[in-house]
Design a protein around this motif. Structure first.
Motif, PDB file in Angstrom:
ATOM      1  N   GLU A  27       0.818  -1.217   0.000  1.00  0.00           N
ATOM      2  CA  GLU A  27       0.000   0.000   0.000  1.00  0.00           C
ATOM      3  C   GLU A  27       0.849   1.262   0.000  1.00  0.00           C
ATOM      4  OE1 GLU A  27      -3.650  -2.234   2.342  1.00  0.00           O
ATOM      5  OE2 GLU A  27      -2.260  -0.933   3.441  1.00  0.00           O
ATOM      6  N   GLU A  32      -3.804  -1.474  -4.135  1.00  0.00           N
ATOM      7  CA  GLU A  32      -5.012  -1.845  -3.404  1.00  0.00           C
ATOM      8  C   GLU A  32      -4.852  -3.309  -3.028  1.00  0.00           C
ATOM      9  OE1 GLU A  32      -9.771  -2.740  -4.115  1.00  0.00           O
ATOM     10  OE2 GLU A  32      -8.625  -1.635  -5.636  1.00  0.00           O
ATOM     11  N   THR A  33      -4.806  -3.607  -1.744  1.00  0.00           N
ATOM     12  CA  THR A  33      -4.582  -4.985  -1.312  1.00  0.00           C
ATOM     13  C   THR A  33      -5.881  -5.645  -0.873  1.00  0.00           C
ATOM     14  OG1 THR A  33      -4.059  -4.320   0.963  1.00  0.00           O
ATOM     15  CG2 THR A  33      -2.216  -4.505  -0.589  1.00  0.00           C
TER      16      THR A  33
END
Length: 279
Positions: A27, A32-33
């Motif tokens: 991040e 976007e995890t």
């Protein structure tokens, strides 16, 4: 920046103990995890086998110790603390020659003020066997810390072949039924092409993904996910698990097998992609 920007990239992070740490590294570079704990690590239901192994250690029975995982040492120390003999166990370990598979057990040793006698040239069972190849273990008893799901007879036989007597312990377990719903959702998202990368940091994560797919009737989605999603593997053991299940590893660190180099390897791959597109 020393690598590509991860902005706009959706990365599945199937880490367990260091999930938030690993996701945070991604991040920081704009990713976007999607957090998906694959394998929850737990203490043994019955600590008696670990306690018996520690009894032998503190009695001076072991000449050498082999540590395959940092988690294994930490769990052994949890049992030692519960028994009120942490100092005694550390002192006993300090009197042995300690062989380690890779950087994680080295880190765990440093947490208790110790260091390894020898680090395997590669963080694999074969690497540990290679480290042992230069040692005469005749008449020596070797405490061997294993991990769940792998009795590792190959390693134990290698100890015997060098003249040693292995005494194995597996000091923790995997709660493989945890977070099944999240794992199912991850498989479907990969199959649909909604994930850019999946970043594996341990081989049980790979096996868990496949086991859930088989159990939930998602075998086709699993195969599609492995086709549609770039796969990042933290090291050779994880890469072997990916290939064994029909996947292809797109990127892996060249030499240092832990999380930060894996993030940098993904960034470097994306930087090369961008350069090729501009060319």
């Amino acid at each position: 920046m020393g690598g590509g920007d991860l902005s706009g990239r959706r990365i599945l992070v199937p880490e367990s103990r260091d999930l938030d740490l690993f996701a945070g590294m991604m991040e920081q570079h704009g990713a976007e995890t999607i957090r998906c704990p694959m394998v929850k690590i737990l203490d043994l239901d019955d600590p008696a086998p670990a306690r018996d192994w520690l009894d032998q250690l503190t009695a001076g029975a072991f000449n050498d110790v082999i540590l395959l995982t940092g988690e294994g040492l930490r769990r052994l120390m949890t049992v030692a603390r519960a028994d009120g003999r942490e100092t005694e166990v550390i002192a006993a370990l300090g009197r042995t020659r300690i062989f380690v598979r890779g950087p994680k057990p080295v880190k765990a040793l440093r947490e208790i003020g110790l260091g390894p006698y020898r680090i395997a040239p590669a963080p694999t069972t074969d690497g540990v066997i290679q480290a042992l190849a230069e040692e005469d273990l005749s008449g020596r008893t070797v405490g061997v810390q294993l991990y769940p799901g792998n009795p590792n007879e190959l390693l134990l036989d290698a100890v015997r072949a060098r003249g040693g007597a292995p005494v194995a312990v597996t000091p923790y377990r995997y709660a493989s039924d945890s977070e099944t719903v999240a794992v199912e959702a991850a498989i479907r998202a990969m199959a649909a092409g909604r994930i850019d990368f999946v970043a594996f940091t341990a081989s049980p994560q790979v096996r868990r993904l496949h086991e859930v797919a088989e159990a939930c009737g998602l075998a086709d989605e699993f195969r599609a996910g492995f086709r549609n999603t770039r796969i990042a593997a933290v090291g050779p053991v994880v890469a072997e698990a990916v290939v064994a299940l029909g996947g292809t590893v797109a990127v892996s660190p060249e030499s240092t097998f832990h999380m930060k180099p894996l993030v940098n390897a993904i960034r470097d791959l994306l930087a090369r992609d961008s350069s090729a597109q501009r060319g």
